[in-house]
Structures are given as structure tokens and as C-alpha cells.
Design an enzyme around this catalytic site. Structure first.
Site, short mmCIF file in Angstrom:
data_model
loop_
_atom_site.label_atom_id
_atom_site.label_comp_id
_atom_site.label_asym_id
_atom_site.label_seq_id
_atom_site.Cartn_x
_atom_site.Cartn_y
_atom_site.Cartn_z
NE ARG A 50 -10.68 -9.97 -3.22
CZ ARG A 50 -11.07 -9.02 -4.07
NH1 ARG A 50 -11.38 -9.33 -5.31
NH2 ARG A 50 -11.14 -7.76 -3.68
CE LYS A 59 -3.88 -2.09 2.51
NZ LYS A 59 -4.95 -2.01 1.49
N1 BES Z 1 -8.20 -4.46 3.94
C1 BES Z 1 -8.38 -3.92 2.64
C2 BES Z 1 -9.70 -3.18 2.48
C3 BES Z 1 -9.84 -1.92 3.26
C4 BES Z 1 -9.70 -0.70 2.63
C5 BES Z 1 -10.18 -1.94 4.60
C6 BES Z 1 -9.86 0.46 3.33
C7 BES Z 1 -10.35 -0.76 5.31
C8 BES Z 1 -10.18 0.43 4.66
C9 BES Z 1 -8.34 -5.04 1.62
O1 BES Z 1 -7.52 -6.11 1.93
C10 BES Z 1 -7.81 -4.44 0.37
O2 BES Z 1 -6.67 -4.06 0.37
N2 BES Z 1 -8.65 -4.35 -0.66
C11 BES Z 1 -8.27 -3.79 -1.90
C12 BES Z 1 -8.70 -4.76 -2.97
C13 BES Z 1 -8.13 -4.46 -4.34
C14 BES Z 1 -6.64 -4.72 -4.35
C15 BES Z 1 -8.84 -5.31 -5.35
C16 BES Z 1 -8.99 -2.46 -2.06
O3 BES Z 1 -10.14 -2.33 -1.65
O4 BES Z 1 -8.38 -1.53 -2.56
MG MG Z 2 -5.51 -5.82 1.32
#
Ligand code: BES
Ligand code: MG
Ligand code: ZN
Length: 480
Positions: A327, A253
């Protein structure tokens, strides 16, 4: 905090929730003080022991709900905390002529008060004093009202427990310490805990969880908590995403401050709190919690974009992006759940940023079986854990196609990320089992301190999941 009945004679704060302008002794409460959730102090020096009056605006009769009562109580709790006194007396005069049930109103008030008073102090050198108030409700003591106080207090206690878990530093709450906390916490009557570590997961072929956990110095785990007070009730499996920290992994991230990713175990936290609430309320339920727990970090052992994971149901999944890790671990929990022979499966997860784009910060989204999503929506409206049904659009499934595996863990379509994540999960749900999926990435935290919400972890889902289990258990019979 201690709740009692009857009048308090000594130094105290007298809390007046108000719906209408009125005259109290020499104090005139004007219309603008009645405004929703506004609090105002009065000091009365005329009596021998000085009294502080805290007038709490409730809005109007028409807009008064249990939720707005919780909000007002939460606001009042924080303001009262800034006062010197230790005793509080609360008037329930406002209940006259309004359309709320007294028992539920008392329960809501106590719940809101305790949630609003919550503070997370673990990492503060100077701990703000949270007063151990003695609180007197100006009502005649009855068994029903005593129970109402207990109900409200238990709901807040379990929710605050989950807030603590989510707020905790991710090195303090890591996969080892989280599973240890689970083992310690759930050892009551009719309860049992099993924890599967690395070796067990290999035998069980939970390869998604193993892959995601590979970059961490901790083993990934699957925690299984059973609570069976009545084996004839439908068997409900609650799955909660337990990512104690989500850095994104190799697909790291890039945000300026990604501290909030310590709350990526919010789904597991919600299930933890719900199990606590169901157990402490001694509910007639038959429920198993499954918490896949891991940490998503990059190192030379970490799983890679491009890697293919072979799941126990035969599906090969291309890892397009290691940040879509939730997922992958939920898929394994869903596959494992089949051996528990459930009647219904609910998973709760901080799964996608997209759910916030769709519904904003106040609501979670719920996908799946309509009986489940309708019930959730209604229960969420009552409890304050708001949730809205979302569609599983079959046509979007093709965006999960992979060039060289059965499916990919990310969608080729930049839109509808919450929906495609849900469609991914659907592929792992045991056949002929009712399923609901809660994406709570947005409401897992509160942006501001207001009403009974306190900036930081919200404890979202504790009340919703516990209420769901309780209601569904009354509604439906055990199938098999
Ligand atoms: N844990 C995150 C989702 C999340 C985002 C939780 C903001 C709390 C606040 C999840 O694992 C993630 O990173 N999701 C990605 C998915 C994408 C790579 C398809 C997302 O939502 O950007
Ligand atoms: Mg993630
Ligand atoms: Zn995540």
C-alpha cells in the site's frame, strides 16, 4: 504451436470434443466419457496410417461455456503432449446445436490449448518436451476464423509471458532486471517507456517507494509505459504492484516456505501482460501503465516499524508493520498518476492474505467505483479471470488511526484486512477520478494443474485488464 485449417492425412491424433454419446466408425462413445474435462484415448490400428483418437468430454449442452471449452482444451493439450505424434486434427462437430458462437469458440479453444500446454522449465535440468504440434482445425478457412485463432493465441501468449515473470526466481527477476525487461519489451509504435530510479524518485518525493526500497541493494523504480493508439479515447492508468520479493522486511515473514513471495510483483506482471496484449492486438486505446517496483528486505538501512513516512499529498503515515509495504508503494503511484490527468485509474496488487480468506483462491476482489466493479465482474466471468465486487466500508477507516501520525499502514482491527487496505489506498486517489482496486493476492497462482491452469503462476489479470481497457474505451468518452 501452429494452427491450420482442413484435414491432416498423415499420422495424427484426432481430437474429439464431445457433448453426447455417439458412434464414430466402430467406436462407441458412452455417456461417462462425455463427463466434463475427462479425456480418453482410442487407438485405431485398422487404417493404414494409425490414428489415435482423443475423446474430450465437454459435459452437457447446458453447462458448455467458453470457459469450460478453454478448460477442456487445456486438459487435452497436456494429454496430447504425451503422445508420439506431431500432427493433430480437431473436430468442431460439437458446435452443432449448441448456443456458442463459432468464432468465439475457436478463439477460446486455441487460448485454452496454449495456456494448458504451458510449462515453466527454466530451472529444470531435464526439460520435458513440449511438442511443436501442427494443429489442424476441421473447419473451412475464413478470415473471421483466422482472426479468432490469432486472438486466442495472443491472449495466451501474453498470459504465459506474465506467468514466466511471476514464476522466475526473485534474484533473477529483481528490480534492476525487471525494469530492464520492461525497457526492452515495450518499444513498439505509439509506445514509450520511462524509468525513474532513486534520484528521480527523490525529486518526485515518492517517499513511500523510497522507504520500502531502502533495505534492498537495488534502487526502487517507477516504470511508466505509455500506449496511445488513439488520443481521443479516455486516458486509463493501470497501476501494478511490483514487489519482486516480499520478505516482510523488518517485520519479517515467518512461514516455513515463503518462495511464493517472488510473485508479489503479480500486479505489475498482470499490467505488463495486459499492455503486451493491447499492443499486439493494436487496440484503439490510450493507456499508461505505472509500475512501482521494489524489493522488501531487512538490513540496517531498511525502513522501520514506528517510522513515519511523509507523502507528497501531505499525509504522514506511521509504519506499523513493514510487511504492509504494498500500500505504501501503490500510494506513491496513485499520487504520481495525478499529473497524467487520467479519466480512470485501476490498480492491481497482491495486497493482502485476507482477500483469500474472503473469496478463496479462484476470485480476486475489486473495490471502488460501481461502474468499474460491475464491468470487471462481467468481463471476468467471460474471460476466466474471475473477480467479485467488495465494499469500501467507511466506518472501518477509523481502524487506520495512528497514535502520533495522520494514519497507520496497518489496521487496529484484525478483521476485514482487504477492505482496510483498500481504504488506505483510497486516501491517495486523485480527486474526481474514477478508481478501481484489484486485490489479486489469492488468484495470482494456481494450486493445481487442471484445465488450462498449471500449478504455479496463473497469469491472472492479463486478460481481465486488457478486456477492461478495451471495453471501457468503447463505452466512455475522454473527459478532459
Ligand atoms: N504481499 C503480501 C500479501 C500476500 C499474502 C500476497 C499472501 C500473496 C499471498 C503483502 O505485502 C502482505 O504482506 N500483506 C500483509 C498485510 C498485513 C501486514 C496488514 C498480510 O496480508 O498479511
Ligand atoms: Mg508484505
Ligand atoms: Zn507484499
Amino acid at each position: 504451436m501452429n494452427f491450420h485449417f482442413g484435414q491432416q492425412k498423415w499420422d495424427m491424433i484426432e481430437v474429439y470434443p464431445v457433448l453426447k454419446p455417439f458412434l464414430h466408425k466402430s467406436i462407441q462413445i458412452p455417456k461417462w466419457m462425455v463427463e466434463k474435462h475427462k479425456c480418453h484415448w482410442f487407438r485405431d490400428q485398422s487404417e493404414q496410417a494409425s490414428r489415435d483418437y482423443l475423446v474430450v468430454g465437454l459435459g452437457s449442452d447446458e453447462t458448455l461455456t467458453y470457459e469450460s471449452l478453454r478448460e477442456a482444451a487445456g486438459e487435452a493439450a497436456r494429454i496430447a503432449n504425451s503422445c508420439q505424434k506431431d500432427n493433430i486434427q480437431i473436430s468442431f462437430d460439437f458446435l452443432e446445436g449448441v448456443n456458442l458462437n463459432k468464432v468465439n469458440a475457436v478463439s477460446a479453444f486455441v487460448e485454452g490449448w496454449m495456456l494448458g500446454a504451458y510449462q515453466f522449465q527454466k530451472y529444470r535440468q531435464e526439460k520435458a518436451a513440449v511438442k511443436p504440434f501442427r494443429i489442424y482445425l476441421l473447419l473451412d478457412e475464413t478470415n473471421e476464423l483466422k482472426k479468432a485463432i490469432e486472438t486466442g493465441a495472443l491472449r495466451a501468449k501474453s498470459t504465459n509471458l506474465t506467468r514466466d515473470l511471476c514464476n522466475t526466481d526473485p534474484t533473477d527477476l529483481n528490480p534492476d532486471t525487471f525494469t530492464e525487461a520492461i525497457r526492452k519489451h515495450f518499444d513498439g509504435e505509439n509506445m514509450s517507456v520511462r524509468i525513474y530510479g532513486n534520484d528521480d524518485l527523490q525529486k518526485l518525493e515518492l517517499n513511500g517507494l523510497l522507504a520500502v526500497g531502502r533495505g534492498s541493494r537495488f534502487s526502487p523504480y517507477l516504470a511508466e509505459i505509455k500506449l496511445c493508439n488513439d488520443p481521443n479515447k479516455p486516458h486509463i492508468v493501470l497501476i501494478g504492484k511490483g514487489m519482486t520479493y516480499d520478505s516482510g522486511g523488518i517485520s519479517i515473514k515467518t512461514g516455513r516456505n515463503i518462495s511464493d513471495m517472488r510473485m508479489d510483483m503479480g500486479g505489475a506482471g498482470a499490467v505488463f501482460g495486459a499492455m503486451d496484449l493491447l499492443a499486439s492486438g493494436n487496440k484503439d486505446v490510450n493507456v499508461t501503465a505505472l509500475l512501482p517496483i521494489s524489493e522488501n528486505l531487512p538490513n540496517e538501512k531498511a525502513f522501520l516499524p514506528g517510522e513515519v513516512i511523509h507523502f507528497a499529498n501531505g499525509l504522514h503515515v506511521q509504519v506499523g508493520n513493514t510487511d504492509a509495504e504494498g500500500r505504501l508503494i501503490l500510494a506513491d503511484a496513485l499520487l504520481y498518476s495525478e499529473r497524467l490527468n487520467p479519466d480512470v485509474i485501476i490498480d492491481a496488487a497482491t495486497l493482502t492474505g485476507s482477500i483469500g480468506a474472503a473469496l478463496g483462491l479462484k476470485y480476486a476482489g475489486v473495490f471502488g467505483n460501481e461502474v468499474i466493479t460491475d464491468l470487471m465482474k462481467r468481463l471476468g466471468n467471460d474471460s476466466g479471470d474471475f473477480i467479485w465486487p467488495m465494499p469500501l466500508i467507511d466506518e472501518y477507516e477509523k481502524s487506520l488511526q495512528s497514535d502520533y501520525a495522520d494514519i497507520c499502514n496497518i489496521s487496529s482491527d484484525l478483521n476485514a484486512g482487504a477492505i482496510t487496505a483498500a481504504l488506505f489506498l483510497r486516501k491517495f486517489v486523485p480527486h474526481n477520478v474514477e478508481w478501481g482496486h484489484i486485490d489479486m493476492a489469492a488468484p495470482v497462482q494456481s494450486a493445481q494443474t487442471k484445465g488450462y491452469h498449471v500449478r504455479g503462476a496463473s497469469g491472472y489479470g492479463v486478460r481481465l485488464l486488457a478486456d477492461f481497457v478495451e471495453n471501457y474505451s468503447k463505452l466512455k468518452e475522454r473527459k478532459r
